[in-house]
Design a protein around this motif. Structure first.
Motif, short mmCIF file in Angstrom:
data_model
loop_
_atom_site.label_atom_id
_atom_site.label_comp_id
_atom_site.label_asym_id
_atom_site.label_seq_id
_atom_site.Cartn_x
_atom_site.Cartn_y
_atom_site.Cartn_z
N ALA A 27 0.84 -1.20 0.00
CA ALA A 27 0.00 0.00 0.00
C ALA A 27 0.87 1.25 0.00
O ALA A 27 1.84 1.35 0.75
CB ALA A 27 -0.93 0.00 1.21
N ARG A 28 0.53 2.18 -0.88
CA ARG A 28 1.17 3.49 -0.94
C ARG A 28 0.06 4.52 -1.00
O ARG A 28 -0.86 4.39 -1.82
CB ARG A 28 2.08 3.59 -2.17
CG ARG A 28 3.28 2.65 -2.14
CD ARG A 28 4.15 2.77 -3.38
NE ARG A 28 3.42 2.62 -4.64
CZ ARG A 28 3.10 1.44 -5.21
NH1 ARG A 28 3.43 0.30 -4.61
NH2 ARG A 28 2.47 1.41 -6.36
N VAL A 29 0.16 5.57 -0.17
CA VAL A 29 -0.94 6.52 -0.10
C VAL A 29 -0.45 7.93 0.21
O VAL A 29 0.54 8.12 0.90
CB VAL A 29 -1.97 6.07 0.97
CG1 VAL A 29 -1.41 6.18 2.38
CG2 VAL A 29 -3.28 6.85 0.87
N GLU A 30 -1.18 8.90 -0.34
CA GLU A 30 -1.04 10.31 0.04
C GLU A 30 -2.37 10.70 0.66
O GLU A 30 -3.44 10.37 0.13
CB GLU A 30 -0.75 11.19 -1.17
CG GLU A 30 -0.55 12.65 -0.79
CD GLU A 30 -0.17 13.54 -1.96
OE1 GLU A 30 0.11 14.72 -1.71
OE2 GLU A 30 -0.18 13.06 -3.12
N ILE A 31 -2.32 11.40 1.80
CA ILE A 31 -3.53 11.71 2.56
C ILE A 31 -3.68 13.22 2.72
O ILE A 31 -2.72 13.92 3.05
CB ILE A 31 -3.50 11.04 3.95
CG1 ILE A 31 -3.47 9.51 3.80
CG2 ILE A 31 -4.71 11.48 4.78
CD1 ILE A 31 -3.34 8.76 5.11
N ALA A 32 -4.90 13.70 2.49
CA ALA A 32 -5.24 15.11 2.74
C ALA A 32 -6.33 15.15 3.81
O ALA A 32 -7.33 14.44 3.71
CB ALA A 32 -5.74 15.78 1.47
N TYR A 33 -6.10 15.94 4.85
CA TYR A 33 -7.12 16.20 5.86
C TYR A 33 -7.75 17.55 5.56
O TYR A 33 -7.05 18.53 5.31
CB TYR A 33 -6.51 16.24 7.27
CG TYR A 33 -6.42 14.89 7.94
CD1 TYR A 33 -7.50 14.38 8.65
CD2 TYR A 33 -5.26 14.14 7.85
CE1 TYR A 33 -7.42 13.14 9.26
CE2 TYR A 33 -5.17 12.90 8.46
CZ TYR A 33 -6.25 12.41 9.16
OH TYR A 33 -6.16 11.19 9.75
N MET A 34 -9.08 17.58 5.62
CA MET A 34 -9.81 18.83 5.38
C MET A 34 -10.83 19.02 6.50
O MET A 34 -11.40 18.05 6.99
CB MET A 34 -10.49 18.78 4.03
CG MET A 34 -9.51 18.57 2.88
SD MET A 34 -10.27 18.78 1.28
CE MET A 34 -10.41 20.57 1.24
N ARG A 35 -11.06 20.27 6.86
CA ARG A 35 -12.00 20.58 7.95
C ARG A 35 -12.85 21.77 7.53
O ARG A 35 -12.37 22.68 6.87
CB ARG A 35 -11.22 20.90 9.22
CG ARG A 35 -12.10 21.07 10.45
CD ARG A 35 -11.32 21.13 11.74
NE ARG A 35 -10.68 19.86 12.01
CZ ARG A 35 -9.36 19.69 12.18
NH1 ARG A 35 -8.54 20.71 12.15
NH2 ARG A 35 -8.87 18.49 12.43
N ASN A 36 -14.14 21.76 7.95
CA ASN A 36 -14.99 22.92 7.67
C ASN A 36 -15.30 23.66 8.97
O ASN A 36 -14.89 23.23 10.06
CB ASN A 36 -16.26 22.52 6.90
CG ASN A 36 -17.24 21.70 7.71
OD1 ASN A 36 -17.07 21.49 8.91
ND2 ASN A 36 -18.28 21.23 7.05
N ALA A 37 -16.01 24.77 8.86
CA ALA A 37 -16.26 25.64 10.00
C ALA A 37 -17.05 24.96 11.12
O ALA A 37 -16.92 25.34 12.28
CB ALA A 37 -16.99 26.91 9.55
N SER A 38 -17.84 23.94 10.78
CA SER A 38 -18.62 23.26 11.82
C SER A 38 -17.80 22.19 12.55
O SER A 38 -18.29 21.54 13.45
CB SER A 38 -19.87 22.62 11.22
OG SER A 38 -19.53 21.52 10.40
N GLY A 39 -16.54 22.02 12.14
CA GLY A 39 -15.67 21.04 12.79
C GLY A 39 -15.65 19.68 12.13
O GLY A 39 -14.94 18.78 12.57
N GLY A 40 -16.42 19.51 11.05
CA GLY A 40 -16.41 18.25 10.32
C GLY A 40 -15.06 18.04 9.66
O GLY A 40 -14.49 18.98 9.11
N THR A 41 -14.55 16.82 9.72
CA THR A 41 -13.25 16.51 9.14
C THR A 41 -13.38 15.34 8.18
O THR A 41 -13.96 14.31 8.53
CB THR A 41 -12.21 16.17 10.23
OG1 THR A 41 -12.13 17.26 11.14
CG2 THR A 41 -10.84 15.90 9.64
N VAL A 42 -12.83 15.50 6.98
CA VAL A 42 -12.73 14.39 6.03
C VAL A 42 -11.26 14.11 5.78
O VAL A 42 -10.43 15.02 5.76
CB VAL A 42 -13.46 14.65 4.69
CG1 VAL A 42 -14.96 14.74 4.89
CG2 VAL A 42 -12.94 15.86 3.98
#
Length: 145
Positions: free
Chosen positions: A50-65
């Motif tokens: 497995a090889r992966v690049e990961i991006a974390y994103m967050r919105n103003a309500s605190g939701g994180t993907v």
């Protein structure tokens, strides 16, 4: 023990396109983006190579993907179940549905059905639509009554 939701992880094929989608349509901001150690990822997900690049994103309500773009192993598969199929997941977002639908096509999102008004339950009176992107991700748009 107190339990809270940490994030929702989504495997994507095109990390740049997915970051643009979540930024433009749902107002998420990029928190971090980096590859991960292949040995560590292989061990944690139980998939050799497995090889992966990961991006974390967050919105103003605190939701994180967490957007995960795997480049290995070579024998990865696409998964695009119907909404009624076991294992199917979707993300629901509170939006101005007309504004979101106007932006959706530039991100490759296609309607799965009709825009309807909910007739019962906690979202009674809300307008909703299900959309799918080219990679199979299902998104629900919800506009409060």
């Amino acid at each position: 023990m107190s339990v809270t939701l940490n994030h929702t992880g989504i495997t994507v094929g095109d990390l740049d396109r997915s970051i643009a989608l979540f930024s433009d349509l749902f107002e998420f901001e990029l928190v971090s983006r980096a590859p991960r150690d292949p040995d560590l990822i292989s061990r944690v997900i139980g998939v050799p190579g497995a090889r992966v690049e990961i991006a974390y994103m967050r919105n103003a309500s605190g939701g994180t993907v967490e957007l995960l773009a795997y480049s290995g192993p070579d024998e990865r598969q696409a998964f695009a179940p119907r909404a009624c199929d076991l294992g199917s997941l979707h993300l629901g977002f509170n939006v101005d549905i007309d504004a979101a639908l106007a932006k959706a096509s530039k991100h490759g999102l296609e309607p799965m059905g009709e825009v309807i008004v909910i007739d019962a339950g906690p979202n009674q009176g809300a307008r909703i639509a299900y959309l799918r992107n080219p990679e199979g991700l299902v998104l629900e748009l919800i506009q409060a009554p």
